[in-house]
Every structure is written in C-alpha cells, then in structure tokens.
Design a protein around this motif. Structure first.
Motif, PDB file in Angstrom:
ATOM      1  N   LEU A  29       0.860  -1.181   0.000  1.00  0.00           N
ATOM      2  CA  LEU A  29       0.000   0.000   0.000  1.00  0.00           C
ATOM      3  C   LEU A  29       0.894   1.229   0.000  1.00  0.00           C
ATOM      4  O   LEU A  29       2.031   1.182   0.490  1.00  0.00           O
ATOM      5  N   PRO A  30       0.433   2.371  -0.531  1.00  0.00           N
ATOM      6  CA  PRO A  30       1.262   3.582  -0.544  1.00  0.00           C
ATOM      7  C   PRO A  30       1.654   4.006   0.873  1.00  0.00           C
ATOM      8  O   PRO A  30       0.809   4.115   1.762  1.00  0.00           O
ATOM      9  N   SER A  31       2.933   4.232   1.087  1.00  0.00           N
ATOM     10  CA  SER A  31       3.403   4.581   2.428  1.00  0.00           C
ATOM     11  C   SER A  31       2.893   5.936   2.896  1.00  0.00           C
ATOM     12  O   SER A  31       2.802   6.195   4.092  1.00  0.00           O
ATOM     13  N   VAL A  32       2.527   6.804   1.939  1.00  0.00           N
ATOM     14  CA  VAL A  32       1.977   8.103   2.337  1.00  0.00           C
ATOM     15  C   VAL A  32       0.700   7.903   3.152  1.00  0.00           C
ATOM     16  O   VAL A  32       0.390   8.669   4.066  1.00  0.00           O
ATOM     17  N   LEU A  33      -0.021   6.841   2.848  1.00  0.00           N
ATOM     18  CA  LEU A  33      -1.229   6.519   3.598  1.00  0.00           C
ATOM     19  C   LEU A  33      -0.888   6.204   5.049  1.00  0.00           C
ATOM     20  O   LEU A  33      -1.577   6.635   5.980  1.00  0.00           O
ATOM     21  N   GLY A  34       0.189   5.456   5.255  1.00  0.00           N
ATOM     22  CA  GLY A  34       0.623   5.148   6.608  1.00  0.00           C
ATOM     23  C   GLY A  34       1.060   6.378   7.373  1.00  0.00           C
ATOM     24  O   GLY A  34       0.780   6.507   8.574  1.00  0.00           O
ATOM     25  N   GLU A  35       1.719   7.307   6.694  1.00  0.00           N
ATOM     26  CA  GLU A  35       2.180   8.532   7.350  1.00  0.00           C
ATOM     27  C   GLU A  35       0.999   9.377   7.812  1.00  0.00           C
ATOM     28  O   GLU A  35       1.019   9.956   8.903  1.00  0.00           O
ATOM     29  N   ILE A  36      -0.043   9.453   6.971  1.00  0.00           N
ATOM     30  CA  ILE A  36      -1.231  10.226   7.350  1.00  0.00           C
ATOM     31  C   ILE A  36      -1.969   9.554   8.500  1.00  0.00           C
ATOM     32  O   ILE A  36      -2.374  10.216   9.467  1.00  0.00           O
ATOM     33  N   LEU A  37      -2.127   8.232   8.426  1.00  0.00           N
ATOM     34  CA  LEU A  37      -2.825   7.516   9.498  1.00  0.00           C
ATOM     35  C   LEU A  37      -2.048   7.575  10.809  1.00  0.00           C
ATOM     36  O   LEU A  37      -2.648   7.557  11.884  1.00  0.00           O
ATOM     37  N   ALA A  38      -0.727   7.648  10.736  1.00  0.00           N
ATOM     38  CA  ALA A  38       0.072   7.812  11.952  1.00  0.00           C
ATOM     39  C   ALA A  38      -0.275   9.135  12.626  1.00  0.00           C
ATOM     40  O   ALA A  38      -0.377   9.207  13.864  1.00  0.00           O
ATOM     41  N   GLY A  39      -0.468  10.178  11.829  1.00  0.00           N
ATOM     42  CA  GLY A  39      -0.871  11.468  12.377  1.00  0.00           C
ATOM     43  C   GLY A  39      -2.242  11.421  13.016  1.00  0.00           C
ATOM     44  O   GLY A  39      -2.482  12.017  14.076  1.00  0.00           O
ATOM     45  N   ILE A  40      -3.170  10.694  12.360  1.00  0.00           N
ATOM     46  CA  ILE A  40      -4.515  10.563  12.926  1.00  0.00           C
ATOM     47  C   ILE A  40      -4.471   9.828  14.254  1.00  0.00           C
ATOM     48  O   ILE A  40      -5.066  10.258  15.250  1.00  0.00           O
ATOM     49  N   ALA A  41      -3.736   8.703  14.293  1.00  0.00           N
ATOM     50  CA  ALA A  41      -3.725   7.851  15.483  1.00  0.00           C
ATOM     51  C   ALA A  41      -2.985   8.480  16.656  1.00  0.00           C
ATOM     52  O   ALA A  41      -3.437   8.409  17.805  1.00  0.00           O
TER      53      ALA A  41
END
Length: 398
Positions: free
Chosen positions: A31-43
């Motif tokens: 999956l695109p890692s940018v998605l993980g970076e954004i979800l890290a901010g949310i969490a």
C-alpha cells in the motif's frame, strides 16, 4: 522557534520515526506509504491517542515539507512536456472545479444550510492537493508518463483557480460581495506568474547555466536551485496563490538541467526528511469524535460527492483517450488538502461557517486524501517507467 529546543528536537524525532515506521508497514502490505504517514498522524495526534501534539514550529516544518514535495515533482517535469499537455490540463482543471462546486453547494442548500456555508463547502471541494498526488506518483515511478503530467499540470492550474475562488468567497464573507478589483489583480498576477515560469524562466536559467557550473561553492548548483525554490515559494504566497505552486514552478525551470547538475538525488534527500512531517500533520487535524448522527451522514455524503465530482469532472475531457486514462486522471485529482482547509478556516474565522460544517470539510479532506493513494496504485499497476531521469525521485519510498 519553540521556547525549548530540546522539546522541539524530541517532537521532530517522534513524528519522523512514527511516520516512517507506519510508512514502511504500509509498503510491506503493498500500500502507498503516504497513507501510513497520514494515518500515523490521525492515530497519534491530539484527537486520538494524544501522544503527539504538533507545535506551531512543527506545522511550519510540515509546510516546508509540502514545498519540497512539489519542488521534487517539478524537477521531473520538463516545461516543454507541461506545455504540450497544457490544453488538456486546463480542460481537466476547469471541469474539476465546476462540478464539485455545484454539487457541494447544491447538497448543502438541500440540507437546509445557509447560502454562506454552502458556498464555502462548495469552494472547499474544488482544490486538488497536488502535494499528495505528486508524492504518490513519484512513489509509483510514473511521473514521466503523459497521464502523470496531465494530472500534475491540471492540479497546479486547479490550485491557482482554487485560490482565485477563495478570493471570491473571502470577499463575500468579509464584504458581503466579491471585490472585483482585487480579484482582477490576483488573476493577472497568477496568470503572469505561470506564463513567466513556463516560457521565460527556463531560458534565463539556460543563459546562466555555464556560470552556475563555475561556482566555487560546494554544491553550487544545488544552492542556487534551493534559493530559487524558496524565493518563488514566497513570491507565489505573496501574489495570493499557494506557496507550493511556486515550488513546483521552481522545480520546473530547473528540470532540463537536473540530470547534469545531479539535482534529483540531493533534493530528494531533503524531501525524504521533510515530507513525512507534512503528511503526518494532515492526519493530526482530523477530530473523529465529533462525527455523530446527522454530521456524520452529511460528512460521508459530501465526501462521496467530492470523489464522484472529481472522477467524473476531470475524467470527462479525457474520455476520448480511453477509460483507463480518464479514471487515472480523475482519481489523481481526487485528494483535497491545504487549500480546502484554508477555505474552511476562512469561513470559520469570519463566522460564516459553523464548527460542524468545518468538521465536514476536514472529514471530506481526510477521506479523499486517504482513498486516492491505493486507487492510484491499482490504476497504475503494470505501468512502466519511460524516462531514465526519473530514477532518483522514484526511489523515494515514502
């Protein structure tokens, strides 16, 4: 600067590491890692676990990250290539503004909201987050394709048109109607800026190319490119368009010289460090706790309209080239970002928009940001890299 430099360094460490670890996990899941970076901010942000509360200084670093994401993308987009797709890009940008605005305004009015709020929601739905799209396309190694160039060109024009629309809605909010003189000046400045960057600035760089190569300073060409990037980012913001648009054009004017000056790997090193702060900061702005009942339904509906309107509106001008290209461009234009948040914030600060409406816009921004990367990866599967100069930025593993 923050009062405590040690605390600032700890914030930088925590955000960078958490964003990169999340990005790595998503990469392993294909999956695109940018998605993980954004979800890290949310969490980890203030509205969820509250482990990290970004300071104003961190948000400033995040803004600088957005600038370098666009600067890197611009370095891989030759002005000639952008000019060749310019007609299609403008058609995509215009269609991608009209349909989202109409649908957003109409839904909010049917929902019983005041005209002022409906206008701001419609305006927030128009602007594509070129930073997110550019980063995903770079990760997928497809920035050299014609489709990617149409997406980037349309997103830049979209951003300029979005800022002009923001000037209109701001005038309505503050003065009860648009300030046509100010709007005319802003339009002339934006158009003049874009034309100068496309047709004149690359010739200026070409004329001083030999002198740049003779600089005795270590990494002299990189120093010149970074200075121009920062200056044009500031100038774009002064004119009234987004700083990231200036950064993209800065990369654009150096694109033809990037290989011989070895700019790509060095600029990408800076981007690799700064970009995670931008995407993490996007996630920290989402407060999921307020989405209950009617607000949640409205937020979901607006998000669906935002997705459909971009896919349909931006894809229509390209239907003659096939469904695949039309879908790629439509999905690539789907993410909203900082411009949408700015529009909503202006409405909130002028008391035209309620907190609930602001939350709807933030939710829509988050959903469109999160859904686009995996869809782009799917749509671009099997695409081959056609330009050897792309390699350095393609190595960015978000």
């Amino acid at each position: 600067m923050p009062h405590d430099p040690q605390q600032f360094l700890l914030e930088l460490f925590a955000i960078f590491v958490s964003a990169k670890v999340a990005g790595e996990m998503f990469e392993r899941l294909r999956l695109p890692s940018v998605l993980g970076e954004i979800l890290a901010g949310i969490a980890l942000g203030p509205y969820a676990l509250n482990w990290i509360q970004p300071s104003d200084a961190i948000y400033s670093v995040a803004g600088l990250g957005a600038v370098f994401v666009l600067f890197s993308a611009g370095l891989e987009t030759s002005p000639g290539d952008l000019i060749r797709v310019g007609g299609k890009a403008i058609q995509v940008a215009v269609a991608g503004i009209v349909l989202p605005f109409v649908l957003g305004f109409a839904y909010m009015k049917l929902h019983g909201e005041a005209s002022g709020e409906a206008i701001f929601v419609g305006a927030a739905m128009v602007a594509t987050s070129v930073g997110i799209t550019a980063r995903v396309l770079g990760d997928l190694k497809v920035l050299s394709t014609r489709t990617a160039k149409i997406i980037l060109g349309a997103a830049v024009f979209d951003d300029i048109l979005g800022m002009l629309l923001l000037a209109v809605v701001s005038g309505i909010a503050v003065h009860g109607g648009p300030q046509w003189l100010r709007l005319g000046v802003l339009t002339a400045e934006a158009v003049g800026f874009a034309l100068f960057m496309l047709f004149v600035a690359p010739r200026i760089v070409r004329s001083v190319e030999s002198r740049v190569g003779q600089l005795s300073s270590y990494n002299g060409s990189l120093v010149v490119a970074l200075a121009i990037c920062l200056f044009l980012s500031w100038l774009a913001a002064q004119i009234g368009i987004a700083a990231i648009v200036g950064a993209f054009f800065a990369g654009l004017i150096f694109a033809d010289f990037a290989p011989q000056w070895d700019l790509l790997p060095r600029v990408n090193g800076i981007t690799e460090f700064l970009a995670p702060f931008f995407f993490f900061a996007i996630g920290t702005r989402l407060n999921a706790k307020i989405f209950t009942g009617n607000i949640l339904i409205a937020a979901i509906t607006v998000s669906l309209l935002a997705i459909i309107s971009k896919v349909v509106g931006c894809g229509l001008p390209l239907l003659g080239e096939g469904w695949t290209i039309a879908l790629r461009v439509g999905v690539g234009m789907t993410p909203r970002g900082e411009v949408a948040l700015i529009v909503a914030l202006v409405g909130l600060q002028t008391q035209i928009v309620l907190q609930s409406t602001y939350a709807i816009v933030v939710f829509m921004t988050a959903v469109t940001t999160l859904i686009a990367p995996p869809l782009l990866r799917y749509l671009f599967r099997g695409e081959t890299q056609g330009n050897g100069t792309l390699g350095a930025t393609a190595q960015l593993r978000l």
